[in-house]
Design a protein around this motif. Structure first.
Motif, PDB file in Angstrom:
ATOM      1  N   TRP A   5     -15.488 -56.195 -49.351  1.00  0.00           N
ATOM      2  CA  TRP A   5     -16.256 -56.132 -47.929  1.00  0.00           C
ATOM      3  C   TRP A   5     -15.675 -57.257 -47.111  1.00  0.00           C
ATOM      4  O   TRP A   5     -15.024 -57.184 -46.003  1.00  0.00           O
ATOM      5  N   MET A   6     -16.097 -58.422 -47.435  1.00  0.00           N
ATOM      6  CA  MET A   6     -15.563 -59.762 -46.587  1.00  0.00           C
ATOM      7  C   MET A   6     -14.007 -59.907 -46.782  1.00  0.00           C
ATOM      8  O   MET A   6     -13.348 -60.576 -45.966  1.00  0.00           O
ATOM      9  N   GLY A   7     -13.471 -59.246 -47.691  1.00  0.00           N
ATOM     10  CA  GLY A   7     -11.932 -59.223 -47.726  1.00  0.00           C
ATOM     11  C   GLY A   7     -11.280 -58.656 -46.989  1.00  0.00           C
ATOM     12  O   GLY A   7      -9.875 -58.642 -46.943  1.00  0.00           O
ATOM     13  N   GLN A   8     -11.836 -57.615 -45.922  1.00  0.00           N
ATOM     14  CA  GLN A   8     -11.095 -57.083 -44.966  1.00  0.00           C
ATOM     15  C   GLN A   8     -10.847 -58.136 -43.989  1.00  0.00           C
ATOM     16  O   GLN A   8     -11.665 -59.202 -43.640  1.00  0.00           O
ATOM     17  N   PRO A   9      -9.832 -58.174 -43.197  1.00  0.00           N
ATOM     18  CA  PRO A   9      -9.267 -58.975 -42.208  1.00  0.00           C
ATOM     19  C   PRO A   9     -10.253 -59.181 -41.190  1.00  0.00           C
ATOM     20  O   PRO A   9     -10.344 -60.640 -40.827  1.00  0.00           O
ATOM     21  N   ASN A  10     -10.853 -58.308 -40.588  1.00  0.00           N
ATOM     22  CA  ASN A  10     -11.928 -58.887 -39.519  1.00  0.00           C
ATOM     23  C   ASN A  10     -12.963 -59.611 -39.994  1.00  0.00           C
ATOM     24  O   ASN A  10     -13.582 -60.691 -39.159  1.00  0.00           O
ATOM     25  N   ARG A  11     -13.500 -59.232 -41.055  1.00  0.00           N
ATOM     26  CA  ARG A  11     -14.693 -59.886 -41.453  1.00  0.00           C
ATOM     27  C   ARG A  11     -14.528 -61.249 -42.239  1.00  0.00           C
ATOM     28  O   ARG A  11     -15.163 -62.054 -42.223  1.00  0.00           O
ATOM     29  N   ALA A  12     -12.943 -61.377 -42.626  1.00  0.00           N
ATOM     30  CA  ALA A  12     -12.635 -62.919 -43.120  1.00  0.00           C
ATOM     31  C   ALA A  12     -12.611 -63.616 -42.143  1.00  0.00           C
ATOM     32  O   ALA A  12     -12.885 -64.844 -42.242  1.00  0.00           O
ATOM     33  N   LEU A  13     -12.402 -63.209 -40.776  1.00  0.00           N
ATOM     34  CA  LEU A  13     -12.501 -64.044 -39.794  1.00  0.00           C
ATOM     35  C   LEU A  13     -13.594 -64.413 -39.798  1.00  0.00           C
ATOM     36  O   LEU A  13     -13.949 -65.916 -39.333  1.00  0.00           O
ATOM     37  N   GLY A  68     -10.890 -53.957 -52.671  1.00  0.00           N
ATOM     38  CA  GLY A  68     -11.180 -55.492 -53.080  1.00  0.00           C
ATOM     39  C   GLY A  68     -10.278 -56.190 -54.085  1.00  0.00           C
ATOM     40  O   GLY A  68     -10.186 -57.421 -53.860  1.00  0.00           O
ATOM     41  N   SER A  69      -9.989 -55.346 -55.264  1.00  0.00           N
ATOM     42  CA  SER A  69      -9.248 -56.156 -56.218  1.00  0.00           C
ATOM     43  C   SER A  69      -7.630 -56.205 -55.760  1.00  0.00           C
ATOM     44  O   SER A  69      -7.302 -57.140 -56.267  1.00  0.00           O
ATOM     45  N   ARG A  70      -7.128 -55.256 -55.091  1.00  0.00           N
ATOM     46  CA  ARG A  70      -5.760 -55.232 -54.450  1.00  0.00           C
ATOM     47  C   ARG A  70      -5.505 -56.340 -53.654  1.00  0.00           C
ATOM     48  O   ARG A  70      -4.578 -57.015 -53.485  1.00  0.00           O
ATOM     49  N   ALA A  71      -6.328 -56.125 -52.435  1.00  0.00           N
ATOM     50  CA  ALA A  71      -6.051 -56.918 -51.297  1.00  0.00           C
ATOM     51  C   ALA A  71      -7.164 -58.004 -50.955  1.00  0.00           C
ATOM     52  O   ALA A  71      -6.646 -59.174 -50.644  1.00  0.00           O
ATOM     53  N   ARG A 121      -6.995 -62.209 -50.163  1.00  0.00           N
ATOM     54  CA  ARG A 121      -7.129 -62.857 -48.967  1.00  0.00           C
ATOM     55  C   ARG A 121      -8.107 -63.922 -48.931  1.00  0.00           C
ATOM     56  O   ARG A 121      -8.022 -65.012 -48.324  1.00  0.00           O
ATOM     57  N   LEU A 122      -9.222 -63.685 -49.543  1.00  0.00           N
ATOM     58  CA  LEU A 122     -10.388 -64.528 -49.653  1.00  0.00           C
ATOM     59  C   LEU A 122      -9.877 -65.726 -50.600  1.00  0.00           C
ATOM     60  O   LEU A 122     -10.208 -67.045 -50.092  1.00  0.00           O
ATOM     61  N   ALA A 123      -9.030 -65.765 -51.532  1.00  0.00           N
ATOM     62  CA  ALA A 123      -8.395 -66.607 -52.261  1.00  0.00           C
ATOM     63  C   ALA A 123      -7.739 -67.465 -51.433  1.00  0.00           C
ATOM     64  O   ALA A 123      -7.919 -68.770 -51.585  1.00  0.00           O
ATOM     65  N   ARG A 124      -6.825 -66.923 -50.753  1.00  0.00           N
ATOM     66  CA  ARG A 124      -5.876 -67.760 -49.813  1.00  0.00           C
ATOM     67  C   ARG A 124      -6.934 -68.581 -48.749  1.00  0.00           C
ATOM     68  O   ARG A 124      -6.558 -69.910 -48.571  1.00  0.00           O
ATOM     69  N   LEU A 125      -8.011 -68.048 -48.254  1.00  0.00           N
ATOM     70  CA  LEU A 125      -8.793 -68.672 -47.354  1.00  0.00           C
ATOM     71  C   LEU A 125      -9.616 -69.917 -48.121  1.00  0.00           C
ATOM     72  O   LEU A 125      -9.609 -71.021 -47.397  1.00  0.00           O
ATOM     73  N   PHE A 126     -10.034 -69.742 -49.241  1.00  0.00           N
ATOM     74  CA  PHE A 126     -10.671 -70.795 -50.027  1.00  0.00           C
ATOM     75  C   PHE A 126      -9.570 -71.964 -50.395  1.00  0.00           C
ATOM     76  O   PHE A 126      -9.894 -73.331 -50.124  1.00  0.00           O
TER      77      PHE A 126
END
Length: 307
Positions: free
Chosen positions: A261-269, A77-80, A84-89
């Protein structure tokens, strides 16, 4: 009198006639997207002699030895995940609230820097991501003071709201009032709109949280088996509340996510689909929790109450 009895339960709230209001810009549904950032502040064998059970699996128990697997789930969560979520926002330019534990930010200062650079809202989430329900009052108060000092050191600002890990203690509300400096309180999950309550003569604004639309449901049963479940659950709530707003006035909706959890690529979708759905609805908008609180404080006296 024991503190338990100083917090009476309220089963009525606004009743059948909630305030008929509209959010800024004519928005009917204010959606508060809350990123819970806890990684590095959870229970760990090295610090507590126990493991946390909420990594990628909701473990009912853990072995009496160091659990490196769960530790690395949190580290994802802290490393990746958070980036991923920051880029999405950033890509969709949406305002969010970050419910961050102070120690988690201390162990990854770049997250605090990103929050400040993008103007995201800070919701106090405790010194660490640990249970407060059975903590001694003096220790909870000490941790509250330490957390606020650490937030100010890391971010140059203190949180204006507070939300504990899962369950507040019977002392939490009183300690927040005594500490002062808070605009609102967000431990209760009992309404769709902000409301005021009296705590021994002090008026408190509650901006309710919710665990209904929450990515923790990927770990529990019945829950989300795939990102489509999460996206459809959120879309259903958004569409229903927009329709409802035409009848009873503006609504508020909380969506809670976590970096690991949401930072996983499938869930971020799935989250991206929700963001795009909101963007397609002119009557819905993402709002920071602080902005919701300030709007309510400044305008609630003028809200219409229909009979």
């Amino acid at each position: 009198m024991p503190t338990d009895f100083q917090q009476p339960r309220d089963f009525v709230g606004y009743g059948p006639n909630p305030p008929f209001m509209t959010w800024p810009g004519g928005v009917k549904l204010a959606i508060n997207l809350v990123l819970n950032y806890e990684e590095g502040s959870e229970y760990s064998w090295l610090e507590d002699g126990r493991n946390d059970n909420w990594g990628e699996y909701n473990l009912t128990s853990s072995p009496p030895v160091r659990d490196l697997g769960t530790e690395t789930h949190f580290e994802y969560g802290s490393r990746a995940g958070v980036w991923r979520l920051a880029r999405l926002f950033d890509r969709y330019q949406i305002p969010i609230t970050v419910s961050a534990c102070a120690v988690a930010l201390e162990r990854n200062p770049a997250v605090a820097e990103w929050m400040n650079a993008r103007g995201h809202d800070l919701l106090g989430h405790g010194l660490r991501w640990i249970d407060y329900t059975t903590m001694e009052r003096d220790e909870e108060e000490r941790q509250l003071h330490e957390a606020i000092a650490l937030y100010e050191k890391l971010m140059g600002r203190r949180p204006l709201g507070w939300n504990c890990r899962s369950l507040p203690s019977v002392n939490t509300r009183d300690l927040l009032v005594r500490e002062g400096g808070f605009l609102y309180h967000s431990d209760p999950c009992n309404d769709d709109l902000p409301y005021f309550l009296d705590h021994q003569g002090t008026e408190i604004l509650v901006v309710p949280y919710s665990k209904t639309l929450n990515d923790s449901r990927y770990l529990v049963a019945p829950g989300y088996s795939n990102p489509r479940d999460f996206a459809e659950d959120c879309r259903s709530a958004i569409d229903y509340m927009l329709d409802e707003a035409d009848e009873i006035g503006g609504r508020m909706l909380t969506i809670g996510i976590h970096a690991r959890w949401m930072g996983q690529p499938n869930r971020a979708l799935g989250l991206r689909e929700v963001i795009e759905h909101v963007k397609s609805k002119p009557a819905a908008a993402f709002m920071r929790r602080e902005d919701i609180a300030r709007f309510w404080l400044e305008n609630h006296a003028g809200f219409e109450r229909r009979s």
